[in-house]
Design an enzyme around this catalytic site. Structure first.
Site, PDB file in Angstrom:
ATOM      1  N   HIS A  34       9.709  59.515  70.107  1.00 28.19           N
ATOM      2  CA  HIS A  34       9.530  58.616  69.003  1.00 28.19           C
ATOM      3  C   HIS A  34       8.177  58.776  68.230  1.00 28.19           C
ATOM      4  CE1 HIS A  34      13.369  56.655  70.490  1.00 28.19           C
ATOM      5  NE2 HIS A  34      12.921  57.184  71.552  1.00 28.19           N
ATOM      6  N   GLU A  61      10.653  54.209  72.136  1.00 21.45           N
ATOM      7  CA  GLU A  61       9.685  53.489  70.841  1.00 21.45           C
ATOM      8  C   GLU A  61       8.985  52.290  71.380  1.00 21.45           C
ATOM      9  OE1 GLU A  61       8.052  54.248  68.971  1.00 21.45           O
ATOM     10  OE2 GLU A  61       8.759  54.620  66.948  1.00 21.45           O
ATOM     11  N   ASN A  86       6.114  56.341  67.431  1.00 22.51           N
ATOM     12  CA  ASN A  86       4.796  55.608  68.271  1.00 22.51           C
ATOM     13  C   ASN A  86       4.740  55.869  69.820  1.00 22.51           C
ATOM     14  OD1 ASN A  86       3.835  53.806  65.964  1.00 22.51           O
ATOM     15  ND2 ASN A  86       6.109  53.140  65.924  1.00 22.51           N
ATOM     16  N   SER A 124      16.892  58.917  61.619  1.00 28.67           N
ATOM     17  CA  SER A 124      18.012  57.945  62.361  1.00 28.67           C
ATOM     18  C   SER A 124      18.416  56.899  61.234  1.00 28.67           C
ATOM     19  CB  SER A 124      17.371  57.091  63.340  1.00 28.67           C
ATOM     20  OG  SER A 124      16.571  55.761  62.527  1.00 28.67           O
ATOM     21  N   ARG A 147      18.767  58.283  69.818  1.00 26.67           N
ATOM     22  CA  ARG A 147      18.199  59.122  68.869  1.00 26.67           C
ATOM     23  C   ARG A 147      17.364  60.197  69.428  1.00 26.67           C
ATOM     24  NH1 ARG A 147      16.070  54.034  68.376  1.00 26.67           N
ATOM     25  NH2 ARG A 147      13.884  53.716  68.088  1.00 26.67           N
ATOM     26  N   ARG A 176       2.040  47.861  61.682  1.00 29.01           N
ATOM     27  CA  ARG A 176       2.641  49.249  61.821  1.00 29.01           C
ATOM     28  C   ARG A 176       1.429  49.997  62.666  1.00 29.01           C
ATOM     29  NH1 ARG A 176       4.145  52.454  57.132  1.00 29.01           N
ATOM     30  NH2 ARG A 176       5.261  53.828  58.654  1.00 29.01           N
ATOM     31  N   HIS A 208       8.317  48.687  71.353  1.00 31.19           N
ATOM     32  CA  HIS A 208       9.284  47.613  70.878  1.00 31.19           C
ATOM     33  C   HIS A 208       8.543  46.833  69.460  1.00 31.19           C
ATOM     34  CE1 HIS A 208      11.254  43.856  71.134  1.00 31.19           C
ATOM     35  NE2 HIS A 208      11.928  44.346  72.145  1.00 31.19           N
ATOM     36  N   ARG A 242       9.701  64.708  67.835  1.00 32.96           N
ATOM     37  CA  ARG A 242       9.974  63.182  67.411  1.00 32.96           C
ATOM     38  C   ARG A 242      11.664  63.433  66.983  1.00 32.96           C
ATOM     39  NH1 ARG A 242       8.321  59.454  62.333  1.00 32.96           N
ATOM     40  NH2 ARG A 242       9.855  57.958  62.708  1.00 32.96           N
ATOM     41  N   HIS A 243      12.453  62.638  67.378  1.00 37.75           N
ATOM     42  CA  HIS A 243      13.773  62.615  67.052  1.00 37.75           C
ATOM     43  C   HIS A 243      13.918  62.770  65.387  1.00 37.75           C
ATOM     44  CE1 HIS A 243      13.751  58.701  64.874  1.00 37.75           C
ATOM     45  NE2 HIS A 243      12.959  58.122  66.242  1.00 37.75           N
TER      46      HIS A 243
HETATM   47  C1  DG2 Z   1      10.246  53.861  63.902  1.00 33.53           C
HETATM   48  C2  DG2 Z   1       8.693  54.152  63.641  1.00 33.53           C
HETATM   49  O1  DG2 Z   1      10.433  54.416  65.272  1.00 33.53           O
HETATM   50  O2  DG2 Z   1       8.254  53.297  62.445  1.00 33.53           O
HETATM   51  O3  DG2 Z   1      10.654  51.925  65.262  1.00 33.53           O
HETATM   52  O4  DG2 Z   1      10.870  51.832  62.953  1.00 33.53           O
HETATM   53  O5  DG2 Z   1      10.214  57.065  65.731  1.00 33.53           O
HETATM   54  O6  DG2 Z   1      12.044  55.466  66.595  1.00 33.53           O
HETATM   55  O7  DG2 Z   1      12.047  56.275  64.154  1.00 33.53           O
HETATM   56  P1  DG2 Z   1      11.178  55.789  65.402  1.00 33.53           P
HETATM   57  C3  DG2 Z   1      10.770  52.296  64.073  1.00 33.53           C
HETATM   58  P2  DG2 Z   1       6.744  53.309  62.110  1.00 33.53           P
HETATM   59  O8  DG2 Z   1       6.012  52.640  63.335  1.00 33.53           O
HETATM   60  O9  DG2 Z   1       6.450  54.602  61.410  1.00 33.53           O
HETATM   61  O10 DG2 Z   1       6.783  52.085  60.816  1.00 33.53           O
END
Ligand code: DG2
Length: 249
Positions: free
Chosen positions: A184, A89, A186, A14, A62, A116, A91, A10-11
């Site tokens: 990412h 990630e 998710n 961010s 990222r 979430r 959407h 995972r990146h």
């Molecule tokens: C996060 C994950 O994605 O958030 O989209 O906010 O891995 O790209 O930082 P990522 C986001 P959560 O589902 O853990 O709240």
């Protein structure tokens, strides 16, 4: 017997992870801490002699930058790279750009965690004229409009990620390559759910930390030799995954 090795990353942190905002398809950069996490991830690869032959990333800055920083630190900056929106990630729909803590306070714990972490409840869709919509973004110009998400639940991510897994990543693994996937929270949860055959209910509890490589050795049926894989820094991964679970609180 191991047919090939997969490394999930995972990146690093961010800008919007640091600000505690729902990110989804918004193309934010890494923080300085996130850059250091990515370099540390690459050093772990080198220390464990786990050297990728090919890297697959999403089309988001990222993940792309994390792969580059990590591979640079492992002296593997030169390997072949492929990118796909299918590794993006999830959407996050109308939640994109919203603060996680404020959303929790406004909608309550149950709705917040449904959005979430439930497998099949997507957030409300984002409007095309929302400032955080990706409609019109040139990187998706060739994506058929019916595939362009306005929101996604994890189930949607599994369904759009798997074609890329089977068509592009699996052939690399079956060729005996060590494959790095930089993506990412998710989109990697979706892949881990598939690999470990985690139930729709149990996947809610799984959180992926930023910047710590997760190793899977796969058998010829592409089943993990060790269920759950192995983090290269297990203690750090445990603490960081707990922090992800508690985000918003
Ligand atoms: C996060 C994950 O994605 O958030 O989209 O906010 O891995 O790209 O930082 P990522 C986001 P959560 O589902 O853990 O709240």
């Amino acid at each position: 017997p191991t047919v090939g090795t997969l490394v999930l990353l995972r990146h690093g942190e961010s800008d919007w992870n640091a600000k505690n905002l729902f990110t989804g398809w918004v193309d934010v950069d890494l923080t300085e801490k996130g850059e250091n996490e990515a370099r540390r991830g690459g050093e772990l690869l080198r220390e464990h002699s786990l050297l990728p032959d090919v890297v697959h990333t999403s089309v988001m800055r990222r993940a792309i930058r994390t792969a580059e920083l990590a591979l640079n630190a492992a002296d593997r900056h030169w390997i072949a790279v492929r990118r796909s929106w299918r590794l993006n990630e999830r959407h996050y729909g109308a939640l994109q750009g919203k603060n996680k803590k404020q959303t929790l306070e406004e909608y309550g714990e149950e709705q917040f965690m449904l959005w979430r972490r439930s497998y099949d409840t997507p957030p409300p869709p984002i409007a095309d004229d929302d400032e955080f919509s990706q409609v019109g973004d040139p990187r998706y110009a060739l994506l058929p409009s019916e595939l362009m998400p306005r929101t996604e639940c994890l189930k949607d991510v599994v369904e759009r990620m798997l074609p890329y897994w089977y068509d592009s990543i699996v052939p690399d693994i079956l060729a005996g390559r060590t494959v790095l996937v930089a993506a990412h929270g998710n989109s990697l949860r979706a892949l881990v759910k598939h690999l470990d055959q985690i139930s729709d209910e149990a996947i809610a509890k799984l959180n992926i930390p930023t910047g710590i490589p997760l190793r899977y050795d796969l058998d010829p049926q592409l089943r993990p030799l060790t269920l759950g894989g192995t983090y290269l820094d297990p203690a750090a991964a445990k603490a960081a995954a707990a922090a992800v679970a508690n985000q918003g609180r």
